[in-house]
Enzyme design. Structure first.
Site, PDB file in Angstrom:
ATOM      1  CG  ASP A  24      50.006  40.768  58.298  1.00 17.20           C
ATOM      2  OD1 ASP A  24      49.945  41.991  58.097  1.00 17.20           O
ATOM      3  OD2 ASP A  24      50.610  39.995  57.531  1.00 17.20           O
ATOM      4  CG  ASP A 124      49.321  38.738  54.313  1.00 17.31           C
ATOM      5  OD1 ASP A 124      48.603  39.747  54.273  1.00 17.31           O
ATOM      6  OD2 ASP A 124      50.465  38.727  54.805  1.00 17.31           O
ATOM      7  CD  GLU A 125      46.186  42.697  56.696  1.00 14.83           C
ATOM      8  OE1 GLU A 125      47.132  43.312  56.208  1.00 14.83           O
ATOM      9  OE2 GLU A 125      45.112  43.243  57.051  1.00 14.83           O
TER      10      GLU A 125
HETATM   11  P1  TTP Z   1      52.221  42.211  53.839  1.00 15.36           P
HETATM   12  O1  TTP Z   1      51.492  41.499  54.912  1.00 15.36           O
HETATM   13  O2  TTP Z   1      52.229  43.688  53.829  1.00 15.36           O
HETATM   14  O3  TTP Z   1      53.739  41.777  53.851  1.00 15.36           O
HETATM   15  P2  TTP Z   1      54.389  40.379  54.166  1.00 15.36           P
HETATM   16  O4  TTP Z   1      53.385  39.367  54.581  1.00 15.36           O
HETATM   17  O5  TTP Z   1      55.222  39.987  52.984  1.00 15.36           O
HETATM   18  O6  TTP Z   1      55.382  40.713  55.327  1.00 15.36           O
HETATM   19  P3  TTP Z   1      55.077  40.917  56.878  1.00 15.36           P
HETATM   20  O7  TTP Z   1      55.834  39.831  57.575  1.00 15.36           O
HETATM   21  O8  TTP Z   1      55.656  42.277  57.172  1.00 15.36           O
HETATM   22  O9  TTP Z   1      53.596  40.845  57.059  1.00 15.36           O
HETATM   23  O10 TTP Z   1      51.705  41.743  52.425  1.00 15.36           O
HETATM   24  C1  TTP Z   1      51.231  40.432  52.165  1.00 15.36           C
HETATM   25  C2  TTP Z   1      51.642  39.966  50.783  1.00 15.36           C
HETATM   26  O11 TTP Z   1      51.169  40.872  49.788  1.00 15.36           O
HETATM   27  C3  TTP Z   1      53.138  39.918  50.587  1.00 15.36           C
HETATM   28  O12 TTP Z   1      53.702  38.686  51.000  1.00 15.36           O
HETATM   29  C4  TTP Z   1      53.298  40.158  49.110  1.00 15.36           C
HETATM   30  C5  TTP Z   1      52.113  40.993  48.734  1.00 15.36           C
HETATM   31  N1  TTP Z   1      52.550  42.403  48.566  1.00 15.36           N
HETATM   32  C6  TTP Z   1      52.875  42.855  47.283  1.00 15.36           C
HETATM   33  O13 TTP Z   1      52.754  42.088  46.311  1.00 15.36           O
HETATM   34  N2  TTP Z   1      53.299  44.148  47.128  1.00 15.36           N
HETATM   35  C7  TTP Z   1      53.430  45.018  48.179  1.00 15.36           C
HETATM   36  O14 TTP Z   1      53.837  46.184  48.004  1.00 15.36           O
HETATM   37  C8  TTP Z   1      53.098  44.541  49.523  1.00 15.36           C
HETATM   38  C9  TTP Z   1      53.232  45.449  50.706  1.00 15.36           C
HETATM   39  C10 TTP Z   1      52.649  43.247  49.635  1.00 15.36           C
HETATM   40 MG    MG Z   2      51.935  39.745  56.044  1.00 19.93          MG
END
Ligand code: TTP
Ligand code: MG
Length: 383
Positions: A24, A124-125
């Site tokens: 992630d 992003d995963e």
């Molecule tokens: P996530 O992996 O949930 O969050 P993140 O990568 O920003 O943070 P973390 O370090 O906790 O993993 O989500 C991936 C991307 O998806 C995030 O960068 C932006 C987008 N996103 C949104 O647009 N709206 C949302 O509510 C969430 C949770 C994510």
């Molecule tokens: Mg993330």
């Protein structure tokens, strides 16, 4: 057993403990912004979806860890984020999805090289099945993750967090434990202890409503859920969900890591000349559908492992029945025979006339990946 398949409704059992990694990317949209503008580093960065109604209307997509210290996180309104970050050097930026996709694409390409099986989920995963190349060894998997981190950092400049576990469910939960730039491995023997103290809403599919319902049954943690009478869970949540909750809480998850396309299905549905329960009329119609599906799978070079039928009854309720084959095939005779078997069985169970019928195939695999899977399946080390 003609065509090497039987009417089993179960998956081929896993012969070896799997090693699954979930990657992630850290605070992804905001990290991507830092990447193209390093001057942002150290400042709170908020990436927002601006609705355009007023200058500050919209919601936070994500924020970097500096901004999170102020309680600014995904989903909160932008005006609130602005308020919380007043007096700081915070930078607010609009979502630039095309750019993030480019960065994500480069990273996914690198990660793919480290996996026996690869499945990207969202931007992003990604899940990686590394069972084969690690020989089932979790220490080797940790080393592999460190190598991946170095490669992604040096070639793209981005950090990620990872979970390593015997299945996708636990790997995903583990990836959340140490962030950013962390790794958490949960060995098969540790799964139960790892899950037990966590709140139930850590499980996929347990949202606010479900966790409230569970709380009313006295279930707060995953451990509570694991110990709860499965029969009672099925009574409360239905057969599919109840069984899923029970298995998930016990750390059981056999979902394969599969390429996005493999999860797809191909189906055809059409209306019968007249409402009927006549198997001959049904087979005539589904026979045409099988031909059409046959053309499509030949074109796309895929095999199928699951066969389903759809029956829309005269009262317009739609019923489906699914059968999983022992191994993927592209043999249309197998498809025809299975469709007929499922319909015969279905007709013996239902009294209603049928208006529309359909055929669906799923669990698709590309011909070449199929080859690979077959060899790995027959390797002595896996047996
Ligand atoms: P996530 O992996 O949930 O969050 P993140 O990568 O920003 O943070 P973390 O370090 O906790 O993993 O989500 C991936 C991307 O998806 C995030 O960068 C932006 C987008 N996103 C949104 O647009 N709206 C949302 O509510 C969430 C949770 C994510
Ligand atoms: Mg993330």
């Amino acid at each position: 057993m003609a065509h090497g398949f039987s009417a089993l409704n179960t998956e081929v059992t896993t012969l070896q403990t799997r090693v699954i990694i979930l990657v992630d990317l850290d605070y992804f949209f905001a990290q991507a912004e830092e990447l193209r503008n390093p001057a942002l580093k150290g400042k709170p960065v908020v990436v927002g979806m601006y609705s355009g109604r007023t200058a500050d209307s919209g919601a936070v997509s994500t924020s970097n860890y500096e901004a999170r210290k102020y309680g600014v996180k995904s989903g909160i309104p932008l005006f609130l984020a602005k308020k919380r970050l007043e007096g700081t050097e915070a930078v607010f930026l609009p979502v630039d999805y095309n750019y993030y996709e480019q960065i994500s694409g480069k990273i996914m390409q690198i990660l793919r090289e480290y996996a026996d099986g690869f499945e990207q989920v969202g931007i992003d995963e990604a899940y990686l099945d590394v069972t084969k190349r690690t020989g089932g060894d979790f220490e080797a998997a940790k080393t592999l993750v460190q190598e991946m981190k170095r490669a992604v950092k040096s070639q793209v400049g981005v950090t990620f967090s990872a979970g390593i576990a015997p299945n996708k469910l636990v790997a995903k939960i583990a990836s959340d434990v140490q962030k950013p730039d962390g790794v958490t491995a949960v060995l098969p023997s540790e799964v139960e202890r790892f899950l037990a103290p966590l709140p139930v809403d850590k499980l996929l599919g347990v949202g606010r409503k479900t966790s409230a319902k569970m709380a009313s049954l006295g279930i707060k943690t995953i451990g509570d859920l694991a110990r709860y009478d499965p029969q009672r869970l099925i009574e409360v949540f239905g057969k599919t969900l109840g069984a899923y909750f029970h298995n998930a809480a016990n750390g059981i998850d056999n979902e394969p890591v599969q390429e996005a396309g493999e999860a797809e299905s191909i189906s055809r549905i059409s209306t019968l000349k007249e409402d009927t329960r006549d198997i001959v009329a049904i087979i005539e119609k589904t026979g045409q559908q099988v031909e059409e599906i046959g053309k499509e799978i030949a074109q796309r070079g895929v095999r199928f492992k699951q066969v389903g039928i759809i029956a829309v009854m005269t009262d317009l309720t739609a019923k489906t029945r699914i059968q999983t084959l022992e191994q993927p095939t592209n043999d249309l005779e197998v498809l025809r025979k299975t469709v007929r078997e499922i319909f015969e069985k279905y007709l013996s169970e239902s009294q209603l006339e049928i208006r529309r019928v359909g055929v669906k195939i799923a669990q698709l695999t590309k011909e070449e990946t199929q080859q690979k899977q077959l060899t790995s399946f027959f390797q002595p080390s896996n047996v």
